[in-house]
Each structure stands twice: as C-alpha cells, then as structure tokens.
Scaffold this active site. Sequence first.
Site, mmCIF file in Angstrom:
data_model
loop_
_atom_site.group_PDB
_atom_site.id
_atom_site.type_symbol
_atom_site.label_atom_id
_atom_site.label_comp_id
_atom_site.label_asym_id
_atom_site.label_seq_id
_atom_site.Cartn_x
_atom_site.Cartn_y
_atom_site.Cartn_z
ATOM 1 N N GLY A 64 -3.413 -5.596 19.332
ATOM 2 C CA GLY A 64 -1.755 -6.696 19.196
ATOM 3 C C GLY A 64 -2.024 -8.292 17.953
ATOM 4 O O GLY A 64 -1.365 -8.029 18.497
ATOM 5 N N SER A 110 -6.901 -2.647 14.915
ATOM 6 C CA SER A 110 -7.704 -2.109 16.047
ATOM 7 C C SER A 110 -7.361 -0.677 16.487
ATOM 8 O O SER A 110 -8.593 0.231 16.540
ATOM 9 C CB SER A 110 -6.813 -2.159 17.119
ATOM 10 O OG SER A 110 -5.751 -2.165 17.694
ATOM 11 N N ASP A 169 1.084 -1.296 -0.087
ATOM 12 C CA ASP A 169 0.346 -0.199 0.259
ATOM 13 C C ASP A 169 0.608 1.110 -0.906
ATOM 14 O O ASP A 169 0.524 2.118 -0.630
ATOM 15 C CB ASP A 169 -1.288 0.055 0.937
ATOM 16 C CG ASP A 169 -0.612 0.149 2.657
ATOM 17 O OD1 ASP A 169 0.931 -0.370 2.589
ATOM 18 O OD2 ASP A 169 -1.172 0.396 4.016
ATOM 19 N N ASP A 198 -5.467 0.291 5.526
ATOM 20 C CA ASP A 198 -6.186 -0.640 6.593
ATOM 21 C C ASP A 198 -7.941 0.858 7.415
ATOM 22 O O ASP A 198 -8.429 0.260 7.322
ATOM 23 C CB ASP A 198 -5.529 -0.285 7.905
ATOM 24 C CG ASP A 198 -4.681 -1.227 7.818
ATOM 25 O OD1 ASP A 198 -4.298 -2.050 6.753
ATOM 26 O OD2 ASP A 198 -3.366 -1.374 9.158
#
Length: 393
Positions: A127, A132, A43, A177
């Site tokens: 993690g 997250s 990306d 993400d």
Amino acid sequence: MPMIGSTDRARALGRAFERHYGHEPRLVARAPGRVNLIGDHTDYNGGFVFPAAIDLETLVAARPGHEDIAVWSVQFEQSDAFGPPPARIEHHGGWQGYVRGVVSVAAEAGLPVAPCELMIAGDVPLGSGLSSSAALEVAVLEALDALFGWRLPPVRLALLAQRAENTFVGVACGVMDPMVSALGKRDHALFIDCRSLETEAVPLHLEAIGVQIAVLDSGVPRTLATAGYNQRRQECEEGLAVLATHLDRPLGSLRDVDRREFEALRVELPPLLGARLGHVFSENDRVLLARRALATGDVTTFGRLMNESHASLRDDYEVSCAELDTLVELCGSEPGVLGARLTGAGFGGSAVALATAAADLDRALARYQEQTGRPARMWRLAAADGAALLPLD
Ligand code: GLA
C-alpha cells in the site's frame, strides 16, 4: 549490497520452508518492487516510463508437490491451496488472489503447471505505491518458470503478470511495474517504451554526480483497485475515441497521436478529457527530456522535470492528494532538493525526490510528519536487479 542481503534472506526462507513443509525447497526466486522516477499514467497509453527496481523484494521458495498448489505466506502467516489446472481456480481477495491469478493465466497460456509447494516472504511495503503486487506476481512466475521449465523471456513473464492483474485480480494496471520488476538493472533506471516494449537501462551515476534519490512514503495507504485509477484509464480511452473520429487512421493508443495533432484537436474534447490527455502528452515529453538529462548528468533539469510532472499529475490528471502535495512542497522548500513528485498511481502512496543533501530530505520528512501526523518513512534508492533465482548454499 542488496544481493548479499537477498542470499541471506533466501537461506532464511529455505529454513522456514523446511520447518513448514518438512523438506528443503528446490529453488528460491526473487523479484523487486519499483519506484518510478518520471512518467506516470503513460504506460497504459502506450507511452514512456522511467522507473528503477528497488532493493525491497519478494522471495518465493518452491518445490514440486503432490496434490495441489500449496502456498504459505510468512508475512501474513496464512496458507492457501488450489488447483492445479485444469481444476477451476476460484477468485480470492488479498495476497492469495495474485498467486492464483498468475497460475491461472499461465495455465490459460498453455504453460504446464503441476502440484507444488510455495512459500512467500518479502519486505516490499504494502500500500505504499512501490508495487508489492507486481513484485509478488513476478516472483511467483520466476519461481514457477524455473520449477516447470517454461524458460520464458522476461518480457513474456511481465506480460503474464500484467494479465493476471487485469483479468484475475481486476485492476486495469499497465505494464510498467512487472516490466521493471522483471528487467530492472542494478545501479540503472529502466527506460521503457510501453508501445514497443523496448527497454534501455540508463546508468544512475548518482554518487559521481553528487546526488541521491529517495523514496518517501507519505503514510497515506493507497488502493489501486479504487475507482480513480480505472476511471482515469477510461477517460483516456474516451479521449482517444474522440481523436479517432477526427483522424483518418486507426489508433492503437494515444502514442499514435502526434502532440501537434492533439493540440489542434483539443477543442473537440470536453475540458476534463483535454486536461487528462494533456498530461499524457506533456509527461511523455518530460520522460524523453529526463532520460537525456540523466545521461548527460544534468540533474538540475531532471529535478525541474520531476517538479513539472508532479504539477501535471496534481492539476491535469488529478491523482495527487493533500498529503502528497504537502510532502512534495516541503521537499521543494529545501535548498538541497532538486525535484520531487508523486510516484506510481497516486491517490496516496509515495513520492520520489532528487537531492544533493540527505539532511534536507530528513528535514522535509520531519516537517511533513509534524504537519500531517502521518507515519512517513524514507528509503535511499539503491537501484536493484530485476527478477532472478537465488543461490541456496
Ligand atoms: C500503477 C500501475 C502502473 C502505472 C502507474 C501509473 O503503478 O500499476 O501500470 O499505470 O500506476 O504510472
């Protein structure tokens, strides 16, 4: 049915908000974590990725406030208070840094931000390499977007989340993400061209073709901020600079270099940079082939490409670790597993596997736990929708 679960959770968060702040929230937003099916470390090189949003998510309840931006994290049982801009927003570690970061970059971008009360809850494991942090950033932005009437298109929202992470949190992550957290589609994987930011939702007819995708958490915690990730980015930039001295045109990213040009110029690169860039070029090709394989239901090819991706990330890009290699090997030794690879940044975190039989994945996971003693977990992928507001009643 992830949406029903989300709505129940939104109501529960609404009640917690009322107990904490003394009144109901005006709205609740959600944003999911992600698993990347194939296309890692491409990306930030302007390349291709093929992730899906997962049905683990972060929820943010919000309401206009009085003096500052007040935040309560249900998960951490901690509060924060800062701003609002133009008051200076100080840096902060932990979850607070992500919230402060998105508020700070939104204000810098000229978006109106006023005092408000926020409450955060969620079940994206921290993690485990399931993003997250992007889920938190995108969920907060989605909530503020509705609260302050910004009406940002999802791609802008994703870019703001990335900027917060790059400039405020200090992690040089790419755009994958937050893009998939903002734009994911239920029962689909999201093909993203990270140069043009064009996306295409590709249906995952998993049941119809008799396969399932699982996310396997190796139990080895990963920290994106560790040197490894930023170092890989820098190596790619160094490699690009060498190629640019030989190609007589401006290069925005490795995507602007043809694979044949790269192969011809590879001798000009130190071997380590050649291997790093070699991964990026081969991984981009694999993403395109994988998208085609999925569209035609050719799961055998998809699985093979996943295996090749892992080998390239392990040997050329060197972002795997012993446990992830063991997990992927154990998956590979089960007849019903068509392919497996590390997913996301690597250096610990999760693997993703494609299998015809759930029992084979269970067996691989059990053997992994036996061999490594790590607290591994597995989720069966149910591809979810991207960020959205949730009904409260
Ligand atoms: C992390 C980053 C992404 C991407 C992956 C590797 O998840 O946040 O931008 O670079 O690693 O593909």
